[in-house]
Scaffold this active site. Structure first.
Site, short mmCIF file in Angstrom:
data_model
loop_
_atom_site.label_atom_id
_atom_site.label_comp_id
_atom_site.label_asym_id
_atom_site.label_seq_id
_atom_site.Cartn_x
_atom_site.Cartn_y
_atom_site.Cartn_z
N MET A 31 0.76 -1.37 -0.02
CA MET A 31 0.00 0.08 0.08
C MET A 31 0.74 1.33 0.20
SD MET A 31 -3.42 -0.80 2.11
CE MET A 31 -2.65 -0.43 3.57
N GLY A 32 2.08 1.27 -0.31
CA GLY A 32 3.06 2.34 -0.47
C GLY A 32 3.59 2.68 0.72
N ALA A 36 12.26 -0.14 4.86
CA ALA A 36 13.18 -1.42 4.64
C ALA A 36 12.36 -2.54 4.71
CB ALA A 36 14.16 -1.32 5.72
N GLY A 37 11.33 -2.98 5.23
CA GLY A 37 10.60 -4.21 5.31
C GLY A 37 10.04 -4.75 4.12
N HIS A 38 9.63 -3.59 3.11
CA HIS A 38 8.99 -3.98 1.93
C HIS A 38 10.23 -4.14 1.13
CE1 HIS A 38 5.95 -0.87 3.39
NE2 HIS A 38 5.03 -1.93 2.82
N GLY A 150 4.85 -10.20 4.19
CA GLY A 150 5.87 -10.07 5.40
C GLY A 150 5.10 -10.91 6.61
N LYS A 152 5.05 -9.80 9.44
CA LYS A 152 4.37 -9.46 10.33
C LYS A 152 2.80 -9.27 10.33
CE LYS A 152 3.71 -4.53 11.56
NZ LYS A 152 2.59 -4.10 10.49
#
Ligand code: PAF
Length: 288
Positions: A31-32, A36-38, A150, A152
């Site tokens: 979703m933009g 760093a996770g993306h 992810g 998460k």
């Protein structure tokens, strides 16, 4: 500059060229407001496929009426630069009309039963219908061989795994480890809503989940350990939606069962955070 497409015909033309050339395609749905996770999702895919597509779409159907759709951070230029630097090949940036061509009130909705009825599904009615609906569309549009998500969003991953299995999408799911700040806070676009005081309190969520794990490894029951974690969160200033221990497939955890996942959702002011911790009761390191 990353190659960016806004309409389905242009996207399909790129995908068709790659498929004709026998290339394997990976998708990172987002979703933009990328962090760093993306980019770790892009990196994980780069090692497995020939071309990586990222979608950026703030999906209105997964936000409840009192949620943060309008204020959700939108940073398209920064996202495009970050994706180019991460080695992404194509940015799919659809409008709401391109994603829902028959209109938001006329859309086919995908509803996954069972796993959507607990945890965030119980606290955010309709949320996972929106997620499943848009992910099904993204899979149809991009036709990826592999899609990265992810860990998460643990429950989201379970919902999408059910969707893929039941509708027979020919997509391999690639779950990627949670990216954390140095103080343990799970990376999230919503972290930027936190003011300075809330930001210092936020790592208490991961700390509470670790304490829960330690308590269970020391012999505490799931119910007692979860109740303790909820108290710790309240003491840190959170309003708690839930802290629960479940089996890895999100069915009920039975005391004595080795594999577990602890999940929490709680609000600091107007900011809702989620996190989770997978562990085994006897301390055996998990396979990942
Ligand atoms: O995890 C997210 O960012 C979203 O829920 C997703 C999977 C991109 C669907 O809108």
């Amino acid at each position: 500059m990353i190659d960016t497409v806004h309409d389905l015909a242009a996207l399909r033309a790129r995908i068709a060229d790659w498929k004709r050339a026998g290339l394997r395609i990976g998708l990172v749905p987002t979703m933009g407001n990328l962090h760093a996770g993306h980019f770790s999702l892009v990196a994980a895919l780069r090692a497995r496929v020939d071309r990586v597509v990222a979608s950026v779409f703030v999906n209105p159907t997964q936000f409840g009426p009192n949620e943060d759709f309008a204020r959700y951070p939108r940073t398209p230029d920064q996202d495009a630069q970050g994706l180019a630097a991460a080695g992404c090949d194509l940015l799919w940036l659809p409008s709401v009309e391109a994603m829902y061509p028959l209109g938001l009130h006329n859309t086919v909705t995908v509803r996954v039963p069972g796993v959507t009825e607990v945890l965030d599904g119980a606290h955010r009615p309709g949320h996972f219908d929106g997620v499943a609906t848009v992910v099904a569309r993204l899979f149809n549009q991009v036709q990826p061989d592999v899609a990265a998500f992810g860990r998460k969003d643990y429950q989201q991953l379970a919902v999408i795994a059910h969707l893929v299995a039941d509708l027979a999408f020919p997509v391999e799911l690639l779950p990627v480890a949670i990216a954390r700040e140095s103080d343990g806070l799970a990376m999230s676009s919503r972290n930027q809503y936190l003011d300075a005081d809330a930001r210092t309190r936020a790592p208490a969520m991961q700390a509470a989940l670790r304490a829960l794990r330690d308590a269970m490894q020391g012999g505490a029951s799931a119910a007692d350990a979860a109740a303790e974690a909820a108290v710790a969160l309240r003491e840190a200033g959170f309003v708690v939606d839930y802290v629960e221990v479940r089996a890895p497939d999100l069915s009920a955890h039975v005391d004595g069962q080795q594999a577990a996942v602890a999940l929490a959702a709680a609000r600091l002011g107007a900011t809702r955070l989620i996190d989770n911790l997978e562990f085994s009761i006897d301390g055996t390191p998990s396979a990942r």
